[in-house]
Design an enzyme around this catalytic site. Structure first.
Site, PDB file in Angstrom:
ATOM      1  N   GLN A  91       3.954  -0.633 -11.108  1.00 17.52           N
ATOM      2  CA  GLN A  91       4.406   0.107 -10.188  1.00 17.52           C
ATOM      3  C   GLN A  91       5.393  -0.716  -9.424  1.00 17.52           C
ATOM      4  O   GLN A  91       5.329  -0.544  -7.913  1.00 17.52           O
ATOM      5  CB  GLN A  91       3.527   0.773  -9.452  1.00 17.52           C
ATOM      6  CG  GLN A  91       2.763   2.044 -10.235  1.00 17.52           C
ATOM      7  CD  GLN A  91       3.852   3.279 -10.210  1.00 17.52           C
ATOM      8  OE1 GLN A  91       4.748   3.165  -9.404  1.00 17.52           O
ATOM      9  NE2 GLN A  91       3.554   4.444 -11.164  1.00 17.52           N
ATOM     10  N   SER A  92       5.983  -1.530  -9.788  1.00 13.11           N
ATOM     11  CA  SER A  92       6.809  -2.712  -8.939  1.00 13.11           C
ATOM     12  C   SER A  92       7.768  -1.776  -8.054  1.00 13.11           C
ATOM     13  O   SER A  92       8.742  -1.229  -8.728  1.00 13.11           O
ATOM     14  CB  SER A  92       7.342  -3.520  -9.835  1.00 13.11           C
ATOM     15  OG  SER A  92       8.211  -4.236  -9.128  1.00 13.11           O
ATOM     16  N   ASN A  93       7.817  -2.131  -6.853  1.00 14.89           N
ATOM     17  CA  ASN A  93       8.808  -1.602  -5.779  1.00 14.89           C
ATOM     18  C   ASN A  93      10.109  -2.339  -6.145  1.00 14.89           C
ATOM     19  O   ASN A  93      10.943  -1.926  -6.159  1.00 14.89           O
ATOM     20  CB  ASN A  93       8.407  -1.868  -4.433  1.00 14.89           C
ATOM     21  CG  ASN A  93       7.428  -0.863  -4.028  1.00 14.89           C
ATOM     22  OD1 ASN A  93       7.205   0.213  -4.477  1.00 14.89           O
ATOM     23  ND2 ASN A  93       6.287  -1.521  -3.471  1.00 14.89           N
TER      24      ASN A  93
END
Ligand SMILES: *Cc1c(COP(=O)(O)O)cnc(C)c1O
Length: 326
Positions: A73-75
């Site tokens: 879920q890397s921004n």
């Protein structure tokens, strides 16, 4: 004159600095919030400030594909995917999951990665340790690749936060403050520390680590600041141990894992101020700061600027866990 490297105008800046009146009253000290959650809509958060500089370099080098990596879920990966689409480039993402054979659902940041047309490769935690080699191998197969490290956290990316410090200096107009931020891969912290040095500001900078420990971030942030100083021939005194301040002790259950007390503080800020933090970074940093302030309201001096680095999409994969504390 500060020798800013070229940038592309991808972020909606300057962002506002706003007072948090009820949180200030509750915690017994003046707290302002720097709204870097407003740097964009789907591109929002701190990563787009770094990408302004990194993408300018990629374009100058004639790149047509951005390669980067991060957690599932890397921004940062999401902002990179969208920035690539905005610039007419492709994005190739290497995202860490417990089991690459069983990828996570297409939701939140992953949904945005997919909408932006990014090509995702799922890699294990073990493979992630070799991420530099994996990205280099992917780059070797392309004609015009541009590799961006985890979090966009190198000396070039850190310039995005040097610029943010200049913005903050004009917001504060000489008022002293302590800036509190969440540290994840170190680039934001490095830019903040270097920016304060370059501008000679009366600003204490305190990072709350959301993974690893204090020693790790003193080394990681220290290395980026030193690289920035060396590469651009900047003239400021810097010592890792003295100048990188990290408030350790709030990692809790681990990176991207939440404790109920963190989520309760996050919910309280939403309820009392209409400010929504994220559970992975800003929620942990806020909880760490608030916990220290409940022990001693003056621990960070008379005025705090909390840096809201974004991450709103991180709420959605944790909806059930968050609902449980409401
Ligand atoms: C990446 C991130 C951080 C940490 O920034 P680094 O430069 O990686 O240390 C903080 N907050 C949010 C919401 C992020 O996505």
């Amino acid at each position: 004159m500060i020798p800013y490297p070229p940038r592309l105008p991808l972020a909606r800046v300057p962002t506002p600095l706003e007072p948090l009146r009820r949180a200030s009253a509750a915690l017994g000290v003046e707290i302002l919030i720097k709204r870097d959650d407003l740097t964009g809509s789907v591109e929002s958060g701190n990563k787009i400030r770094k990408l302004e500089v990194l993408c300018a370099d990629a374009v100058a080098r004639g790149a047509d594909t951005l390669i980067t990596c991060g957690g599932a879920q890397s921004n940062h990966a999401r902002a990179t995917a969208l920035a690539a689409a905005r610039l007419g480039m492709k994005a190739r993402l290497f995202l860490r999951v417990p089991d690459p054979a069983a990828p996570p659902p297409v939701e939140a940041n992953i949904l945005l990665d997919r909408l932006a047309g990014a090509e995702i490769t799922w890699i294990s935690r073990e493979q992630y340790r070799d991420r530099a080699a994996i990205m280099a191998a992917a780059a070797a197969e392309l004609r015009r690749p541009y590799v961006i490290p985890e979090g966009g956290s190198n000396a070039l990316g850190a310039w995005g936060y040097v610029r943010a410090v200049e913005e903050l200096a004009s917001d504060l107009a000489g008022r002293p403050a302590t800036l509190v931020y969440a540290a994840g891969s170190g680039g934001t912290g490095a830019g903040l520390v270097a920016g304060v040095k370059l501008l000679g500001l009366d600003l204490r900078v305190v990072g709350v680590n959301v993974c690893d420990d204090r020693a790790y971030f003193v080394a990681a942030i220290g290395a980026i600041v030193e690289e920035l100083r060396r590469t651009w021939g900047l003239d400021f005194a810097f010592e890792r141990e003295r100048d990188v301040e990290i408030l350790d002790g709030y990692v809790g259950r681990g990176y991207a894992e939440s404790r109920p007390e963190e989520l309760r503080d996050l919910a309280e800020l939403a309820r009392t101020e209409g400010i929504v933090l994220d559970p992975v970074y800003t929620g942990k940093a806020w909880h760490g700061m608030a916990t220290e302030l409940r022990k001693d309201p003056r621990v960070f001096g008379e005025r705090i600027v909390f840096l809201h680095t974004g991450g709103v999409f991180g709420l959605f994969p944790k909806a059930a866990e968050i609902a449980a504390v409401l």
